[in-house]
Design a protein around this motif. Structure first.
Motif, PDB file in Angstrom:
ATOM      1  N   ASP A   1     -17.921 -25.493   2.604  1.00 35.76           N
ATOM      2  CA  ASP A   1     -17.909 -24.126   3.152  1.00 35.76           C
ATOM      3  C   ASP A   1     -16.600 -23.897   3.908  1.00 35.76           C
ATOM      4  O   ASP A   1     -16.519 -24.142   5.117  1.00 35.76           O
ATOM      5  N   PRO A   2     -15.547 -23.417   3.218  1.00 39.57           N
ATOM      6  CA  PRO A   2     -14.240 -23.251   3.873  1.00 39.57           C
ATOM      7  C   PRO A   2     -14.286 -22.335   5.090  1.00 39.57           C
ATOM      8  O   PRO A   2     -13.590 -22.594   6.085  1.00 39.57           O
ATOM      9  N   ALA A   3     -15.062 -21.272   5.033  1.00 32.71           N
ATOM     10  CA  ALA A   3     -15.118 -20.350   6.168  1.00 32.71           C
ATOM     11  C   ALA A   3     -15.725 -21.032   7.391  1.00 32.71           C
ATOM     12  O   ALA A   3     -15.223 -20.880   8.519  1.00 32.71           O
ATOM     13  N   ALA A   4     -16.784 -21.797   7.178  1.00 30.57           N
ATOM     14  CA  ALA A   4     -17.410 -22.505   8.299  1.00 30.57           C
ATOM     15  C   ALA A   4     -16.469 -23.562   8.870  1.00 30.57           C
ATOM     16  O   ALA A   4     -16.382 -23.730  10.092  1.00 30.57           O
ATOM     17  N   LEU A   5     -15.731 -24.249   7.991  1.00 28.29           N
ATOM     18  CA  LEU A   5     -14.795 -25.270   8.467  1.00 28.29           C
ATOM     19  C   LEU A   5     -13.669 -24.640   9.279  1.00 28.29           C
ATOM     20  O   LEU A   5     -13.239 -25.193  10.294  1.00 28.29           O
TER      21      LEU A   5
ATOM     22  N   PHE B   1     -12.170 -33.016   7.908  1.00 26.05           N
ATOM     23  CA  PHE B   1     -13.365 -32.760   8.708  1.00 26.05           C
ATOM     24  C   PHE B   1     -14.144 -34.055   8.891  1.00 26.05           C
ATOM     25  O   PHE B   1     -14.501 -34.722   7.918  1.00 26.05           O
ATOM     26  N   LEU B   2     -14.441 -34.418  10.143  1.00 25.38           N
ATOM     27  CA  LEU B   2     -15.130 -35.663  10.453  1.00 25.38           C
ATOM     28  C   LEU B   2     -16.597 -35.461  10.802  1.00 25.38           C
ATOM     29  O   LEU B   2     -17.321 -36.429  10.998  1.00 25.38           O
ATOM     30  N   GLY B   3     -17.028 -34.202  10.885  1.00 25.25           N
ATOM     31  CA  GLY B   3     -18.405 -33.913  11.269  1.00 25.25           C
ATOM     32  C   GLY B   3     -18.465 -33.258  12.627  1.00 25.25           C
ATOM     33  O   GLY B   3     -17.482 -32.691  13.110  1.00 25.25           O
ATOM     34  N   LEU B   4     -19.619 -33.349  13.251  1.00 24.65           N
ATOM     35  CA  LEU B   4     -19.836 -32.704  14.542  1.00 24.65           C
ATOM     36  C   LEU B   4     -19.922 -33.760  15.633  1.00 24.65           C
ATOM     37  O   LEU B   4     -20.486 -34.842  15.436  1.00 24.65           O
TER      38      LEU B   4
ATOM     39  N   GLY C   1      -9.770 -31.757  -1.042  1.00 28.71           N
ATOM     40  CA  GLY C   1     -10.820 -30.747  -1.097  1.00 28.71           C
ATOM     41  C   GLY C   1     -12.033 -31.210  -0.325  1.00 28.71           C
ATOM     42  O   GLY C   1     -12.067 -32.317   0.218  1.00 28.71           O
ATOM     43  N   GLY C   2     -13.047 -30.347  -0.269  1.00 29.33           N
ATOM     44  CA  GLY C   2     -14.293 -30.728   0.393  1.00 29.33           C
ATOM     45  C   GLY C   2     -14.118 -31.107   1.840  1.00 29.33           C
ATOM     46  O   GLY C   2     -14.775 -32.036   2.325  1.00 29.33           O
ATOM     47  N   GLY C   3     -13.240 -30.401   2.544  1.00 22.81           N
ATOM     48  CA  GLY C   3     -13.007 -30.725   3.950  1.00 22.81           C
ATOM     49  C   GLY C   3     -12.288 -32.049   4.138  1.00 22.81           C
ATOM     50  O   GLY C   3     -12.280 -32.611   5.223  1.00 22.81           O
ATOM     51  N   GLY C   4     -11.660 -32.545   3.058  1.00 25.70           N
ATOM     52  CA  GLY C   4     -10.949 -33.818   3.117  1.00 25.70           C
ATOM     53  C   GLY C   4     -11.750 -34.970   2.554  1.00 25.70           C
ATOM     54  O   GLY C   4     -11.288 -36.115   2.582  1.00 25.70           O
ATOM     55  N   TRP C   5     -12.936 -34.689   1.963  1.00 33.60           N
ATOM     56  CA  TRP C   5     -13.803 -35.750   1.466  1.00 33.60           C
ATOM     57  C   TRP C   5     -13.691 -35.969  -0.033  1.00 33.60           C
ATOM     58  O   TRP C   5     -14.462 -36.729  -0.608  1.00 33.60           O
ATOM     59  N   ASN C   6     -12.735 -35.334  -0.671  1.00 28.68           N
ATOM     60  CA  ASN C   6     -12.420 -35.642  -2.064  1.00 28.68           C
ATOM     61  C   ASN C   6     -10.998 -35.218  -2.358  1.00 28.68           C
ATOM     62  O   ASN C   6     -10.337 -34.586  -1.527  1.00 28.68           O
ATOM     63  N   ARG C   7     -10.499 -35.599  -3.519  1.00 25.15           N
ATOM     64  CA  ARG C   7      -9.214 -35.130  -4.020  1.00 25.15           C
ATOM     65  C   ARG C   7      -9.429 -34.624  -5.440  1.00 25.15           C
ATOM     66  O   ARG C   7     -10.086 -35.290  -6.252  1.00 25.15           O
ATOM     67  N   ARG C   8      -8.897 -33.445  -5.718  1.00 22.55           N
ATOM     68  CA  ARG C   8      -9.085 -32.798  -7.011  1.00 22.55           C
ATOM     69  C   ARG C   8      -7.757 -32.718  -7.748  1.00 22.55           C
ATOM     70  O   ARG C   8      -6.736 -32.355  -7.164  1.00 22.55           O
TER      71      ARG C   8
END
Length: 319
Positions: free
Chosen positions: A23-27, A73-76, A163-170
């Protein structure tokens, strides 16, 4: 008995924000109101030791972060978004002090860091961090090191993008999606009667010994890896193997699988490529090591799984 009590990076149940990664907007909203942990060439930004020496969190717009790739993104953490940014592109000005390099890298200041902050070696400070901060620092280091070493698609060779908040590479060329890897490593409490087996790798600091350890190979069980590694490094055969505990070890991306096994013989035949030395310590000698009183061997690093396995063995808490 909880084998992971007091062990660094051992996990806290913190919300890792899996559902938010897509969710890019939430991030973006979390980043604006959250905090960022900066890393430089594997070293983590720490606050001053006289203030507790915790992680040196920064707001997203801090000048030190200028020029860094998009934070991962590392989480909350405590209700806020937690992110990490890689500042490895930064080069200290000519003549500026540069921290020591080697097994334990030294302290590296940055001219734009808050007063007293600096980049330090996580292994040196992991034991003073809170469980949440230790886990999040381990995640940050492992994830950023993966991005640094996997900038190109292993399928076609094209440059990939996070991508994915830094949790994958496309990969934009072949459309492959790649995810961070974790390498399983067995670390063994090898005992025979009243003695425990320790080894020393070439290049380790003086006095440093630890439990034997090694990577699990493809097509291999954990139990087989324990027996193979011990035999390859010392020539010792082992019997039954049991799992005890695990520890993430982001140097760069391992998961340490702590196991216990009983040696079937005591004669050591070293593989000099793998080990510089190996020896049997009696329980009484191991007590002196753990207390820091042994004349030759210093205690394992505080917070490391090797120390916890050894201490639990000495306290007869192996279950």
């Amino acid at each position: 008995m909880k084998m992971t009590a007091g062990m660094a990076f051992a996990g806290t149940g913190r919300d890792r924000g899996h559902a938010l990664r897509s969710d890019p907007a939430a991030l973006a909203a979390l980043l604006e109101a959250g905090r960022v942990l900066a890393l430089w060439r594997g070293r983590v930004l720490f606050a001053p030791e006289d203030g507790g020496g915790g992680l040196g969190w920064l707001p997203a717009g801090h000048p030190l972060l200028e020029g860094a790739p998009s934070p991962v993104f590392l989480g909350l953490l405590e209700g806020q978004g937690a992110f990490a940014a890689d500042l490895s592109h930064w080069r200290p000005e000519e003549g500026a002090p540069v921290g020591e390099s080697g097994f334990d890298q030294g302290w590296q200041p940055h001219p734009l860091a808050p007063p007293g902050h600096g980049f330090g070696e996580l292994r040196q400070r992991m034991a003073v961090l809170s469980p949440d901060e230790a886990e999040i620092a381990a995640t940050a280091r492992a994830l950023l090191e993966w991005h640094r070493s996997h900038a190109f698609c292993p399928s076609c060779g094209a440059r990939s993008a996070a991508g994915g908040g830094g949790w994958n590479r496309r990969c934009p060329t072949c459309q492959a999606v790649h995810f961070p890897r974790t390498d399983p490593v067995v670390i063994m409490l090898v005992t025979r009667g009243n003695s425990v087996l320790l080894g020393r790798s070439p290049g380790w600091p003086e006095g440093m010994y630890s439990l034997l350890a090694g990577f699990v190979e493809p097509g291999e069980t954990v139990e087989a890896a324990v027996r193979r590694e011990v035999h390859e490094e010392t020539g010792i055969s082992c019997g039954a193997v049991r799992y005890l505990a695990s520890q993430p070890w982001p140097f760069p991306a391992s998961l340490m699988l702590g196991c216990a096994t009983e040696a079937l013989d005591a004669r050591i035949t070293l593989d000099p490529v793998e080990l510089e030395d190996a020896l049997w310590l009696t329980r009484e000698e191991a007590v002196e090591v753990a207390a820091g009183r042994h004349p030759r061997i210093r205690p394992p690093r505080e917070g490391a799984i090797a120390r916890h396995l050894l201490e639990n063995w000495l306290a007869d808490r192996m279950g």
